[in-house]
Design an enzyme around this catalytic site. Sequence first.
Site, PDB file in Angstrom:
ATOM      1  N   LYS A 186       0.744  -1.233  -0.178  1.00  0.00           N
ATOM      2  CA  LYS A 186       0.102  -0.013  -0.003  1.00  0.00           C
ATOM      3  C   LYS A 186       0.864   1.137   0.044  1.00  0.00           C
ATOM      4  O   LYS A 186       0.693   2.069  -0.763  1.00  0.00           O
ATOM      5  CB  LYS A 186      -0.771  -0.014   1.305  1.00  0.00           C
ATOM      6  CG  LYS A 186      -2.058  -0.700   1.052  1.00  0.00           C
ATOM      7  CD  LYS A 186      -2.906  -0.811   2.411  1.00  0.00           C
ATOM      8  CE  LYS A 186      -4.128  -1.708   2.517  1.00  0.00           C
ATOM      9  NZ  LYS A 186      -4.546  -1.991   3.711  1.00  0.00           N
ATOM     10  N   ASP A 192     -11.648   3.205   4.151  1.00  0.00           N
ATOM     11  CA  ASP A 192     -11.951   1.815   3.919  1.00  0.00           C
ATOM     12  C   ASP A 192     -13.380   1.586   3.727  1.00  0.00           C
ATOM     13  O   ASP A 192     -14.051   0.582   3.427  1.00  0.00           O
ATOM     14  CB  ASP A 192     -11.366   1.041   5.074  1.00  0.00           C
ATOM     15  CG  ASP A 192     -10.296   0.138   4.823  1.00  0.00           C
ATOM     16  OD1 ASP A 192     -10.304  -0.169   3.827  1.00  0.00           O
ATOM     17  OD2 ASP A 192      -9.826  -0.417   5.952  1.00  0.00           O
ATOM     18  N   GLN A 241      -5.098  -1.118   9.935  1.00  0.00           N
ATOM     19  CA  GLN A 241      -5.103  -2.466   9.187  1.00  0.00           C
ATOM     20  C   GLN A 241      -5.722  -3.527   9.975  1.00  0.00           C
ATOM     21  O   GLN A 241      -5.425  -3.415  11.465  1.00  0.00           O
ATOM     22  CB  GLN A 241      -3.842  -2.864   8.749  1.00  0.00           C
ATOM     23  CG  GLN A 241      -3.518  -4.068   8.121  1.00  0.00           C
ATOM     24  CD  GLN A 241      -4.130  -4.176   6.653  1.00  0.00           C
ATOM     25  OE1 GLN A 241      -3.824  -3.044   5.985  1.00  0.00           O
ATOM     26  NE2 GLN A 241      -4.822  -5.275   6.384  1.00  0.00           N
TER      27      GLN A 241
END
Length: 294
Positions: free
Chosen positions: A54, A121, A98
């Site tokens: 990422k 997200d 995460q």
Amino acid sequence: MTATIIDGKSIAADLRGKIAGEVVRLRNAHGLIPGIAVVLVGEHPASSVYVRTKSKMVAEAGMRAVDRKLAASTGERELLELIAALNQDDAVNGILVQLPLPAQIDAQKVIAAIDPAKDVDGFHPLNIGRLASGLSALVPCTPLGCVILAKTVHASLAGMEAVVVGRSNIVGKPVAQLLLKENATVTVAHSKTRDLPAVCRRADVLVAAIGKPEMIRGEWIKPGATVIDVGINRVPGEAGKSRIVGDVAFAEVAQVAGALTPVPGGVGPMTIACLLLNTLRAACAQRGLPEPNI
Ligand code: NAP
């Protein structure tokens, strides 16, 4: 019939290229460099690899990556304090925590603490609610990637029969909402669905998000259907090694479907590209700029 392979890798690269172009334009016109904070707690091996990838792609797109790595022993309060600081930081347009988080931390509490405007997200209850209400929202990256891939085959999904197998909050449900927004007629199937093969055979667009290696067989597919395989399953391979397969029996389904995503190289690469897209959209919205035309 032999299906057209939907090349997620190249579609994702193309999308990242367009995003990078828009980042240059925003920097020149408005002095805006979109920034994303990626928060990793502990040393979960798959998460560490994913976070590294990422960060690399964020940098390649010309965005600013703010990586925050915390010890596995980090407490919930410490993480919530970090989220509060990132919410206040004008250089941070997107925040991604995460998952999974260590057991001592309530993931739902952490997700709810993220400013919904920075929730790239798309897991914050407000964004989930807005998506379900048909309002504009930051939407989860993998489901967004699935719909973008389906739309490379069909410019419009309106009126198509779409079947989503899987009803998780991170894939199945949001992908169903996005397909509904595209005016598809959507069925969501799950482990209690009766006669799943017959339900799948109705689908013009079939999305498999199950987590069961090669479960969807060739005879479950309507001839010519578009099949999007979200599954990532590690199975034993040759010479004691392992390999990755999807939820779809690729070789069989490719004989019946009209178009099909491979695993790897299908949905997977779209997830990070859509994270960049969400960060770009979030940055523009926070600055009061129009949504980028991508
Ligand atoms: P999950 O939370 O385990 O959900 C799986 C869903 O599949 C559940 O709704 C479950 O039904 C359903 N299911 C399980 N067995 C079934 C069966 N025999 N028949 C019909 N439905 C069945 O998984 P997830 O997080 O959504 O992930 C799904 C897959 O996508 C996994 O392989 C994951 O690794 C992959 N994934 C890929 C990406 C990517 O970037 N490409 C991102 C996220 C996930 P119930 O609700 O009834 O239990």
